[in-house]
Scaffold this active site. Structure first.
Site, PDB file in Angstrom:
ATOM      1  N   GLY A 305      -0.409   0.920  63.621  1.00  0.00           N
ATOM      2  CA  GLY A 305      -1.104   1.762  63.516  1.00  0.00           C
ATOM      3  C   GLY A 305      -1.121   1.447  64.875  1.00  0.00           C
ATOM      4  O   GLY A 305       0.049   2.805  65.864  1.00  0.00           O
ATOM      5  N   ARG A 343     -13.415  10.282  68.987  1.00  0.00           N
ATOM      6  CA  ARG A 343     -13.141   8.793  69.860  1.00  0.00           C
ATOM      7  C   ARG A 343     -14.745   8.213  70.241  1.00  0.00           C
ATOM      8  O   ARG A 343     -16.001   7.681  69.896  1.00  0.00           O
ATOM      9  CB  ARG A 343     -12.017   7.696  69.561  1.00  0.00           C
ATOM     10  N   CYS A 375     -22.365  21.989  71.393  1.00  0.00           N
ATOM     11  CA  CYS A 375     -23.061  22.038  71.231  1.00  0.00           C
ATOM     12  C   CYS A 375     -23.876  20.650  70.663  1.00  0.00           C
ATOM     13  O   CYS A 375     -24.487  20.737  69.511  1.00  0.00           O
ATOM     14  CB  CYS A 375     -23.248  23.074  70.379  1.00  0.00           C
ATOM     15  N   GLU A 376     -23.500  19.702  70.942  1.00  0.00           N
ATOM     16  CA  GLU A 376     -23.977  17.859  70.833  1.00  0.00           C
ATOM     17  C   GLU A 376     -24.176  16.960  71.642  1.00  0.00           C
ATOM     18  O   GLU A 376     -23.439  17.189  72.623  1.00  0.00           O
ATOM     19  CB  GLU A 376     -23.115  17.177  70.173  1.00  0.00           C
ATOM     20  N   TYR A 404      -5.795   8.047  66.532  1.00  0.00           N
ATOM     21  CA  TYR A 404      -6.585   8.218  66.150  1.00  0.00           C
ATOM     22  C   TYR A 404      -7.578   9.256  67.238  1.00  0.00           C
ATOM     23  O   TYR A 404      -8.724  10.150  67.585  1.00  0.00           O
ATOM     24  CB  TYR A 404      -7.520   7.295  66.064  1.00  0.00           C
TER      25      TYR A 404
END
Ligand SMILES: *Cc1c(COP(=O)(O)O)cnc(C)c1O
Length: 449
Positions: A305, A343, A375-376, A404
């Site tokens: 992949g 990721r 907001c993190e 991904y």
């Protein structure tokens, strides 16, 4: 050249080792070139794409994907291995990419009915599709058998019984392989290792032969062989060698009991060069498969992949503003965020970052934290990264996001899904429109309206 990092665990965001400079990244990313119109992928100016499509925007190079598909095939054929290739759809499931992969003769490895449906839309014959995953539902199994799926990788004794029952009820024969957990440490990040006994994947190695003998007696089952997949972003051959030695021992043990083994599915997991560590070489994998399984007269299958699509893609972004912090390292706040590329937040993954304009490459290097607007606190792409000094409105590319990347996007913070562009023969085309604001609430209902 920055220091070569020899520990794969160090390829993550918080590494204390020296980051590669933009010049280093150009050397380790041969698909990216710097021309008078700035950063290019397959002869296409990425600034031109960003100007036309806006940001955030995923760009993927079809030529790069084809080249890598060819190289993987050639590596296996060179050592005399006849391999069935099943591209792992979850790495990038856009059906334009699946069509491209189909045209190169690859089948697909899928983990849901949705992915199976995408392969059918792309025209991949069901016979060339392998169904993996630990939690296939009744509907998943019925649909797969109905379409004539090529192989179902069974991940537990319980699932084996369920598949046998469903196939018998439908009057079908389910072609299956047992996915074995060989209890091998793939020496990759703990969140992407799958072949250790405490991981949820596969049948314990010690139970493999007894279950194989049991499967051979079950109704509705066509027992093909064994499968394994030990993890992702694997950069050295030792874990593969150890796993395939164990698989070879299973083939011999099963045959000693008079059981037939026709297929060994070797999984995916080949790693790419996010950082300065060199990527895994398919030629090395070919040698490992050849020496461990080459004399057993089995059909080898692979499920690559990340290695196929990862280096082909970039995420184009724009600087919203540069937030000064006095004497401390400034924040570069960009218009891509963790909802686009998860990721770094999910795995502490390290991604190279390059400016798009040739002029920006000339700016003095400075340390910056590159963050998104969500907001993190974990919405952070890079800490203390050495980058040319960038300003509001400057463009940049986050590298190696073809795998991904877009598949993990969400609309968290009500941020529409980004546009998607494919480059083919030095021309670029939009293959997914940017979501509109109205798309965000499509399907939502409110009893109060
Ligand atoms: C994810 C996955 C793959 C592909 O892994 P890559 O690291 O992207 O090559 C292959 N097989 C199975 C069963 C998977 O779950």
């Amino acid at each position: 050249m920055a220091k070569i990092i020899s520990d794969p665990h160090q390829t993550h965001i918080n590494q204390t080792l020296i980051d590669p400079t933009p010049a280093d990244l150009l050397t380790t990313h041969p698909y990216m070139t710097l021309g008078s119109s700035g950063l290019m992928l397959e002869n296409v100016s990425l600034k031109r794409v960003a100007d036309n499509v806006g940001t955030p925007c995923w760009v993927i190079g079809g030529g790069v994907i084809k080249e890598r598909l060819h190289r993987l095939k050639a590596a296996m054929y060179t050592v005399g291995l006849n391999v069935h290739f099943h591209y792992a759809v979850k790495a990038n499931d856009h059906y334009a990419i699946l069509s491209l992969i189909k045209n190169e003769g690859y089948g697909a490895d899928i983990v849901s009915f949705g992915e199976l449906s995408r392969t059918q839309k792309a025209g991949i014959p069901a016979q060339k599709v392998v169904f993996s995953g630990i939690g296939k539902t009744t509907v998943d199994i019925e649909q797969a058998l109905g379409l004539g799926i090529g192989q179902i990788n069974v991940e537990s004794a319980e699932e084996l019984a369920i598949i046998s029952a469903i196939a018998t009820r439908m009057g079908k024969i389910a072609p299956i392989a047992l996915r074995i957990n060989p209890d091998i440490d793939a020496q990759t990040h703990s969140k992407i290792t799958t072949g250790l006994s405490h991981n949820k994947f596969g049948i314990p190695f010690v139970d493999a032969i007894a279950l194989y003998a049991h499967a051979a007696r079950l109704p509705g089952i066509n027992l093909l062989g064994f499968a394994t997949h030990i993890g992702s972003q694997i950069l050295t051959m030792d874990p593969y060698r150890a796993a395939y030695v164990r698989m070879a021992s299973l083939v011999r043990a099963a045959r000693e009991q008079g059981l037939s083994v026709r297929v060994v599915d070797c999984g995916g997991g080949l790693g790419i060069a996010y950082n300065t560590l060199p990527e895994a070489q398919p030629e090395d994998l070919a040698k490992v498969i050849h020496t461990t399984l080459g004399t057993l007269d089995v059909q080898i299958a692979l499920e690559p992949g990340r290695w196929v699509v990862g280096p082909a893609g970039v995420l184009l972004s724009r600087v919203i503003l540069r937030k000064e912090q006095g004497m401390a390292v400034p924040f570069l706040i960009i218009d891509s965020a963790m909802n686009d590329l998860l990721r770094p937040s999910l795995y502490e993954a390290w991604h190279g970052i390059l400016p798009l304009s040739a002029k920006a490459f000339q700016q003095p290097l400075e340390k910056t934290h590159v963050v998104g607007p969500v907001c993190e606190s974990s919405d952070c792409f890079a800490q203390n990264r050495l980058l040319p000094r960038l300003q509001r409105q400057d463009y940049l590319a986050i590298l190696d996001t073809g795998a991904y990347g877009s598949v993990m996007s969400s609309t968290y913070n009500s941020r529409p899904l980004a546009a998607h562009v494919l480059i083919e023969n030095s021309c670029w085309k939009i293959i997914r429109e940017r979501q509109t604001i109205e798309d965000l609430w499509r399907g939502e209902l409110s009893p109060l309206h």
